[in-house]
Design a protein around this motif. Structure first.
Motif, PDB file in Angstrom:
ATOM      1  N   LYS A  39      57.986   6.063  52.552  1.00  0.00           N
ATOM      2  CA  LYS A  39      58.813   7.248  52.795  1.00  0.00           C
ATOM      3  C   LYS A  39      59.026   7.455  54.290  1.00  0.00           C
ATOM      4  O   LYS A  39      60.141   7.770  54.734  1.00  0.00           O
ATOM      5  N   GLU A  40      57.992   7.253  55.070  1.00  0.00           N
ATOM      6  CA  GLU A  40      58.060   7.457  56.519  1.00  0.00           C
ATOM      7  C   GLU A  40      59.097   6.543  57.171  1.00  0.00           C
ATOM      8  O   GLU A  40      59.811   6.963  58.096  1.00  0.00           O
ATOM      9  N   VAL A  41      59.187   5.277  56.711  1.00  0.00           N
ATOM     10  CA  VAL A  41      60.102   4.332  57.363  1.00  0.00           C
ATOM     11  C   VAL A  41      61.485   4.309  56.708  1.00  0.00           C
ATOM     12  O   VAL A  41      62.337   3.506  57.088  1.00  0.00           O
ATOM     13  N   GLY A  42      61.707   5.157  55.732  1.00  0.00           N
ATOM     14  CA  GLY A  42      63.041   5.293  55.165  1.00  0.00           C
ATOM     15  C   GLY A  42      63.353   4.409  53.977  1.00  0.00           C
ATOM     16  O   GLY A  42      64.527   4.239  53.607  1.00  0.00           O
ATOM     17  N   ILE A  43      62.328   3.837  53.346  1.00  0.00           N
ATOM     18  CA  ILE A  43      62.549   3.087  52.109  1.00  0.00           C
ATOM     19  C   ILE A  43      62.948   4.066  51.003  1.00  0.00           C
ATOM     20  O   ILE A  43      62.311   5.095  50.815  1.00  0.00           O
ATOM     21  N   LYS A  44      63.986   3.733  50.286  1.00  0.00           N
ATOM     22  CA  LYS A  44      64.582   4.685  49.349  1.00  0.00           C
ATOM     23  C   LYS A  44      63.939   4.685  47.964  1.00  0.00           C
ATOM     24  O   LYS A  44      63.872   5.720  47.296  1.00  0.00           O
ATOM     25  N   ARG A  45      63.464   3.523  47.527  1.00  0.00           N
ATOM     26  CA  ARG A  45      63.005   3.414  46.134  1.00  0.00           C
ATOM     27  C   ARG A  45      61.640   2.740  46.092  1.00  0.00           C
ATOM     28  O   ARG A  45      61.446   1.691  46.697  1.00  0.00           O
ATOM     29  N   PHE A  46      60.705   3.371  45.375  1.00  0.00           N
ATOM     30  CA  PHE A  46      59.330   2.873  45.269  1.00  0.00           C
ATOM     31  C   PHE A  46      58.996   2.759  43.796  1.00  0.00           C
ATOM     32  O   PHE A  46      58.841   3.773  43.089  1.00  0.00           O
ATOM     33  N   ILE A  47      58.904   1.529  43.298  1.00  0.00           N
ATOM     34  CA  ILE A  47      58.658   1.288  41.875  1.00  0.00           C
ATOM     35  C   ILE A  47      57.187   0.930  41.700  1.00  0.00           C
ATOM     36  O   ILE A  47      56.724  -0.095  42.212  1.00  0.00           O
ATOM     37  N   PHE A  48      56.471   1.785  40.986  1.00  0.00           N
ATOM     38  CA  PHE A  48      55.023   1.628  40.827  1.00  0.00           C
ATOM     39  C   PHE A  48      54.702   1.028  39.470  1.00  0.00           C
ATOM     40  O   PHE A  48      55.121   1.543  38.430  1.00  0.00           O
ATOM     41  N   SER A  49      53.947  -0.056  39.484  1.00  0.00           N
ATOM     42  CA  SER A  49      53.537  -0.728  38.252  1.00  0.00           C
ATOM     43  C   SER A  49      52.303  -0.031  37.689  1.00  0.00           C
ATOM     44  O   SER A  49      51.184  -0.276  38.119  1.00  0.00           O
ATOM     45  N   SER A  50      52.532   0.836  36.703  1.00  0.00           N
ATOM     46  CA  SER A  50      51.439   1.534  36.027  1.00  0.00           C
ATOM     47  C   SER A  50      51.201   0.846  34.683  1.00  0.00           C
ATOM     48  O   SER A  50      51.566  -0.317  34.497  1.00  0.00           O
ATOM     49  N   SER A  51      50.603   1.551  33.741  1.00  0.00           N
ATOM     50  CA  SER A  51      50.178   0.884  32.505  1.00  0.00           C
ATOM     51  C   SER A  51      50.126   1.866  31.342  1.00  0.00           C
ATOM     52  O   SER A  51      49.748   3.039  31.519  1.00  0.00           O
ATOM     53  N   CYS A  52      50.455   1.375  30.158  1.00  0.00           N
ATOM     54  CA  CYS A  52      50.282   2.175  28.946  1.00  0.00           C
ATOM     55  C   CYS A  52      48.809   2.446  28.649  1.00  0.00           C
ATOM     56  O   CYS A  52      48.500   3.297  27.804  1.00  0.00           O
ATOM     57  N   SER A  53      47.900   1.747  29.330  1.00  0.00           N
ATOM     58  CA  SER A  53      46.475   2.006  29.110  1.00  0.00           C
ATOM     59  C   SER A  53      46.064   3.402  29.555  1.00  0.00           C
ATOM     60  O   SER A  53      44.976   3.861  29.222  1.00  0.00           O
ATOM     61  N   VAL A  54      46.941   4.098  30.269  1.00  0.00           N
ATOM     62  CA  VAL A  54      46.624   5.482  30.664  1.00  0.00           C
ATOM     63  C   VAL A  54      46.493   6.390  29.443  1.00  0.00           C
ATOM     64  O   VAL A  54      45.885   7.463  29.528  1.00  0.00           O
ATOM     65  N   TYR A  55      47.024   5.966  28.288  1.00  0.00           N
ATOM     66  CA  TYR A  55      46.937   6.788  27.080  1.00  0.00           C
ATOM     67  C   TYR A  55      45.563   6.688  26.414  1.00  0.00           C
ATOM     68  O   TYR A  55      45.224   7.526  25.573  1.00  0.00           O
ATOM     69  N   GLY A  56      44.786   5.660  26.765  1.00  0.00           N
ATOM     70  CA  GLY A  56      43.408   5.573  26.271  1.00  0.00           C
ATOM     71  C   GLY A  56      43.315   5.268  24.807  1.00  0.00           C
ATOM     72  O   GLY A  56      43.839   4.269  24.327  1.00  0.00           O
TER      73      GLY A  56
END
Length: 344
Positions: A103-120
């Motif tokens: 965000k600081e350097v002006g990148i517009k899009r940040f795609i985070f690789s999360s997981s369905c394992s968050v549902y437990g």
């Protein structure tokens, strides 16, 4: 578009990079190379590479780019449990720091690789989980993903678009191969053990996605209209690809007539079980899967038959990320602690 892919030498990254390049993106890969010695094909796409621990990235490394696809992490539940403090440091703290720098350097899009394992674990197998449902992370890996989603989401504004992909369990062949993923593992057991060995009672549910289909989702998210994806969570997979483990084994069996299936008589209980809805992703990107479990397991089986991987490799878990990490630590016992010391 100028795109950074962290963890580009990993299981997903090795499939994603050619897709991004084919679509005309200029790619910079950032990876420490922790598992590079386990890559089965030395030749890699020629891109700008930064060999660096994700915790050591600076604004100079990422400036003048348009987007980040953030794959780098301790990449599964067993690895997360090996050292919970390290999992927190890499998967959560370093990921949040990277998003803030982006965000600081002006990148517009940040795609985070999360997981369905968050549902437990969901006790009611008939319940279908949506992005709005409560998360119940069981493992350190899943907890780190939830915390990162929540904190990076707060950074969103008109100039910074985070996107959170809760990916289904991945399968399929990659040159940075993993056999600790359920479809890959069951298929490999058929080849090397002459039997499809289920290491649980086969009842847990898993949503699944082929690594190529997943890679196309990452690529599509780069170009998706902002209004459809801005600061949004997406379950990433396809609704017809929700299976119980025993159902996966039966599909693999159809590819190999006469192959038997065995179910473990004793096993560590797998408390993760979830059945996931993917309509939001389909509506946003109008996606269709090119792969399914039966087709994907055949691909894995044929590639393994023609690979240098042996039965001994399989039995010694040579393509398991946890085993690979332990091997690295045996050779370089201060490797990870040294990295921590450098940033403290």
């Amino acid at each position: 578009m100028r795109v950074i892919v962290t963890g580009h030498l990993g299981y997903i990254g090795r499939v994603l990079l050619p897709i991004l390049i084919e679509r005309g993106h200029e790619v910079t890969g950032i990876d420490i190379g922790l598992f590079e010695q386990f890559d089965f094909i030395a030749e890699k796409p020629k891109i700008n590479e930064i060999r660096k621990d994700i915790r050591k990235i600076t604004t100079d490394d990422i400036k003048n780019h348009d987007a980040i696809i953030h794959l780098a992490a301790l990449s599964n539940d067993p690895m997360g449990e090996l050292n919970p403090g390290l999992t927190e440091e890499i998967n959560h703290v370093a990921s949040l720091r990277l998003a803030k720098m982006a965000k600081e350097v002006g990148i517009k899009r940040f795609i985070f690789s999360s997981s369905c394992s968050v549902y437990g674990r969901v006790e009611d197998d008939s319940k279908i989980l949506f992005e709005t449902d409560k998360t119940s992370p069981i493992t350190e890996y899943a907890k780190s993903k939830v915390k990162t989603e929540n904190e990076v989401s707060r950074l969103a504004d008109n100039d910074f678009t985070p996107i959170f992909q809760r990916n289904a369990t991945v399968y399929g062949y990659s040159h940075s191969l993993r056999l600790d993923l359920v479809v890959n593992n069951l298929t490999a057991s058929a080849l090397y053990s002459n039997e499809i060995n289920i290491l649980s009672d086969g009842r847990p549910w898993r949503p699944l996605i082929h690594v190529e289909d997943l890679s196309r989702v990452f690529a599509d998210m780069l170009d998706a209209p902002k209004e459809k994806v801005h600061n949004q969570i997406f379950n990433v997979g396809f609704s017809e690809e929700n299976y119980q483990v025993k159902g996966i084994a039966k599909l693999i069996q159809e590819n190999i007539p006469g192959m038997g299936i065995s179910v473990a008589k004793s096993f560590d209980p797998d408390s993760r079980s979830y059945n996931v809805n993917f309509d939001k992703l389909k509506d946003a990107l109008n996606l269709k899967n090119e792969w399914n479990v039966k087709k994907g397991s055949k691909e894995i089986y044929e590639n393994l038959k023609n690979s240098s991987i042996t039965k001994q490799d399989f039995e010694n878990k040579a393509c398991y990320r946890l085993k690979q990490l332990e091997q690295v630590l045996d050779q370089f016992p201060n490797f990870l602690s040294k990295q921590l010391d450098e940033i403290c």
